[in-house]
Design an enzyme around this catalytic site. Structure first.
Site, PDB file in Angstrom:
ATOM      1  N   ASP A 476       0.825  -1.201   0.000  1.00 19.21           N
ATOM      2  CA  ASP A 476       0.000   0.000   0.000  1.00 19.21           C
ATOM      3  C   ASP A 476       0.863   1.257   0.000  1.00 19.21           C
ATOM      4  OD1 ASP A 476      -2.311   1.534   0.046  1.00 19.21           O
ATOM      5  OD2 ASP A 476      -3.179   0.494   1.771  1.00 19.21           O
ATOM      6  N   ASP A 544     -10.789   1.810  -2.915  1.00 19.70           N
ATOM      7  CA  ASP A 544     -11.279   1.580  -1.562  1.00 19.70           C
ATOM      8  C   ASP A 544     -12.806   1.576  -1.521  1.00 19.70           C
ATOM      9  OD1 ASP A 544      -8.777   1.354  -0.442  1.00 19.70           O
ATOM     10  OD2 ASP A 544      -8.707   3.409   0.333  1.00 19.70           O
TER      11      ASP A 544
END
Length: 724
Positions: A476, A544
């Site tokens: 990430d 997301d």
């Protein structure tokens, strides 16, 4: 052979042909050709980019090409040059701008050419700057994607005239793009691009190309949510299955810029490469070289759908690692636990996930250092001793014993000020002397351009991967660059380039040291998705935003360039965490089935009936995943009218799956009927449940009624067809 392939006819061999008298090169893929030629003053121009032609055709085009059109306010080559440089009578956006001392500008001469297999190299030299410029071209056999990149080598020897600076002076690359793409003249142009923001990535926009320069760019330090380094041009009439389309994509994961220009002479050209402005990309000392990333281009006369399928096939064949293997069904623990995780809690979730048919269990943020919230721990990549007293091995072994693979979440490029790493090395964070260090999400960005930072991160991650059977890493990056400074570095601008190169280097070393390791690229969702990171990752986290309706629009844009094989999509809880929308489990699962299926809800809160349905949907996906991930995509209905339908067909037409979603029946509308693609018109197809049989010809010419999309709000359907 399916209908589309039969209509197109047999593919020709990939080849590069040369006419030395006319100083031209013809690069031809199975169905397209790209023609370039040297003209006066060794200017390299593009003469043709379109359907495949012969060398004789190329000679006729070359003989008919007239240089004219120049004036005191324009240049004949503007918009047609293969690599426009800063210098001389040029007014288009330059791909290359350099400075040595106080001297700028490029004046090159052609030094030679070499072809090997399906690759071509053209060499040029600027004597004043002692600079070699090599333009590279490559076609992969069986594909029409043309890969281009540029290599610059600085020798440092001075040359006349005397105003050129000393031999040992460095050469600054103010702009060093990978390539320029001249597009053939048409009456009008329409630009397609992917823009967005966090939770709304890859939004497809199509509109008239404005005169002047349209800039697509990221100054974020990563690919970005705001723009993706891809574009397409057509004459305004192309649709999914018809019309000419020219498109290009940059293989770079840092800051970048693509400038699409419609010039005063009506020529259209795009230049692109690393760096978001002209303030400098790299500085070369004598003897040093710079190689740009690849800027790949494609022509298709089969509309936007054929262009997408060509991009997908090329990426699966030559970009994405192990892309001929389907990706496993994944479960991620984040929405179930957040930071409140324990070893036993993860084991309990893993047991539930295994019962659903999940194949890869991933523990997300919160397993390391003092990471009990988002204010501490980043940079300390060792298991939290309170939560995992014996490390990650017991959890990983439990997951393995259930028949699943095990994965973890990491964010290597970041550091919390509250961490052992930052207390030991505050200088490793990007910062500017005398200026505030900007925290976002309570974290700073490590300067991964530094070799000592690269080595630290590799050693930490290598030790972690060696400590337990870890099969998968979700990598990430949850914030962009803000203070991209490097105190003490003579040329701090190189941070933008070398940070991304450092990330690539760490990923490559980890994959080499741990064969079989899979990596997912994530950056607050879809902030790092491009052809560069896809060369070293197995899938990407698309967004997301897990709302299944929003995801259809995101996935529609994503599919313009990137294949479903890399598109990770989760089904999470309802109401959705982001927008509170309530949807059925079937709708959520089928929305996620359009890519690499993942589950992300709290399984401990599911009833027995809900768990049973999840297991049923996972099993349903596994029967068609080979088509979704490895098949040919046809976008049968877009998202504009509330109905979205996609089809994934086997290359040989033996089977196909149709996935459809509808917001709801409006004004009493009947169930939609869609005409399928990519089937065998002479064959018959039976639905996998055995309840219906159809003629391939009827399915493609009359269509298939999607009866399940007639009923409730937010309905979905899945139809699996197998050739009898």
């Amino acid at each position: 052979m399916n209908a589309a392939a039969a209509a197109a006819g047999p593919a020709a061999a990939t080849e590069i042909l040369h006419d030395p008298d006319r100083r031209l090169w013809l690069l031809s893929g199975p169905r397209t050709s790209y023609l370039i030629a040297l003209r006066e003053h060794d200017i390299l121009v593009n003469l043709y980019w379109g359907p495949r032609i012969s060398l004789a055709d190329a000679a006729e085009i070359s003989d008919g090409h007239l240089a004219g059109g120049a004036s005191s306010f324009g240049a004949a080559g503007d918009g047609r040059e293969e690599y426009p440089v800063d210098g001389g009578p040029r007014f288009a956006q330059p791909a290359l701008a350099v400075q040595r001392g106080t001297v700028r500008g490029i004046e090159w001469t052609h030094r030679g050419a070499s072809a090997e297999g399906t690759g071509l190299r053209l060499d040029f030299h600027d004597a004043g700057h002692a600079l070699d410029i090599a333009l590279h071209y490559r076609l992969r056999p069986g594909h029409d994607i043309l890969e281009r990149w540029t290599e610059l080598t600085y020798h440092g020897a001075p040359a006349a005239p005397e105003e050129f600076t000393a031999a040992d002076a460095p050469l600054e690359l103010l702009r060093a793009d990978a390539a320029a793409w001249p597009v053939p003249a048409r009456d009008g142009y329409r630009l397609s691009r992917l823009h967005g923001r966090w939770a709304a990535e890859t939004q497809l926009t199509r509109g008239p190309l404005a005169r002047g320069t349209t800039v697509l760019a990221s100054r974020y330090g990563h690919t970005s949510h705001a723009e993706n380094p891809w574009f397409a041009l057509d004459d305004g009439t192309a649709d999914e299955e018809h019309g000419e389309v020219w498109s290009a994509a940059l293989a770079w994961s840092g800051s970048w810029r693509i400038a699409v220009q419609q010039l005063s002479n009506d020529a259209v050209q795009a230049v692109g490469g690393p760096g978001h402005d002209d303030s400098g990309v790299a500085r070369l000392e004598p003897g040093e070289s710079y190689t740009s990333p690849v800027f790949a281009g494609l022509y298709s006369d089969g509309g936007h759908g054929a262009a997408s399928r060509a991009w997908h096939a090329w990426q699966r064949a030559h970009i994405v690692p192990d892309a001929d293997q389907v990706r496993p069904v994944l479960y991620n623990s984040w929405e179930a636990t957040g930071f409140d995780l324990t070893e036993q809690g993860q084991k309990d979730l893993a047991t539930l996930a295994a019962g659903l048919g999940v194949e890869l269990f991933t523990t997300d943020d919160g397993w390391f250092g003092e990471r009990v919230n988002d204010r501490a721990g980043l940079g300390d990549w060792t298991p939290n001793p309170d939560r995992f007293p014996d490390g990650l091995a017991p959890l990983a072994e439990h997951v393995r014993s259930l028949g699943m693979k095990f994965g973890i979440w990491v964010e290597p490029e970041m550091v919390n000020p509250d961490s052992e790493l930052y207390r030991a090395h505050p200088e490793w964070a990007q910062h500017r002397p005398g200026r505030r260090r900007t925290e976002m999400r309570n974290q700073l960005v490590l300067n991964v351009a530094r070799e000592d930072v690269q080595e630290y991160l590799f050693q930490q991650l290598d030790a972690l991967l060696s400590s337990a059977p870890i099969d998968f890493v979700k990598w990430d990056m949850n914030r962009p660059f803000t203070d991209a400074g490097w105190p003490g570095e003579p040329y701090p601008r190189r941070l933008y380039l070398d940070h991304t190169r450092g990330v690539y280097r760490i990923m490559d070393r980890l994959r080499s040291a741990h064969p079989g390791l899979a990596i997912e690229s994530c950056s607050g969702g879809g902030g790092r998705i491009d052809l560069g990171v896809l060369q070293r990752t197995d899938q990407v986290w698309t967004s997301d935003n897990t709302d299944p309706l929003d995801r259809l629009t995101i996935q529609h844009g994503f599919s313009q360039i990137y294949p479903a094989r890399v598109m990770c999509a989760w089904a999470t809880d309802s109401p959705n965490w982001l927008n509170g929308r309530v949807t059925s489990q079937r709708y959520r699962m089928r929305s996620a089935m359009a890519g690499v299926l993942g589950l992300g809800g709290d399984l401990t809160e599911c009833s027995e009936e809900e768990l049973a349905e999840l297991a049923e949907r996972v099993a349903e996906y596994k029967t068609v995943r080979h088509l979704v991930q490895l098949g040919e995509l046809y976008r049968l209905r877009g998202t504009g009218d509330g109905t979205t339908v996609v089809e994934y067909a086997a290359a040989d037409g033996a089977e196909a799956v149709v996935l459809g979603w509808r917001q709801g029946p409006h004004f009493g509308a009947s169930a939609p009927r869609v005409r399928l693609r990519g089937l065998d018109a002479s064959a018959r197809y039976r639905t996998a449940d055995g309840k219906a049989e159809h003629s391939g010809s009827v399915l493609m010419r009359h269509g298939l009624e999607l009866a399940e999309l007639k009923g409730e709000e937010l309905s979905s359907t899945l139809v699996h067809l197998v050739r009898v």
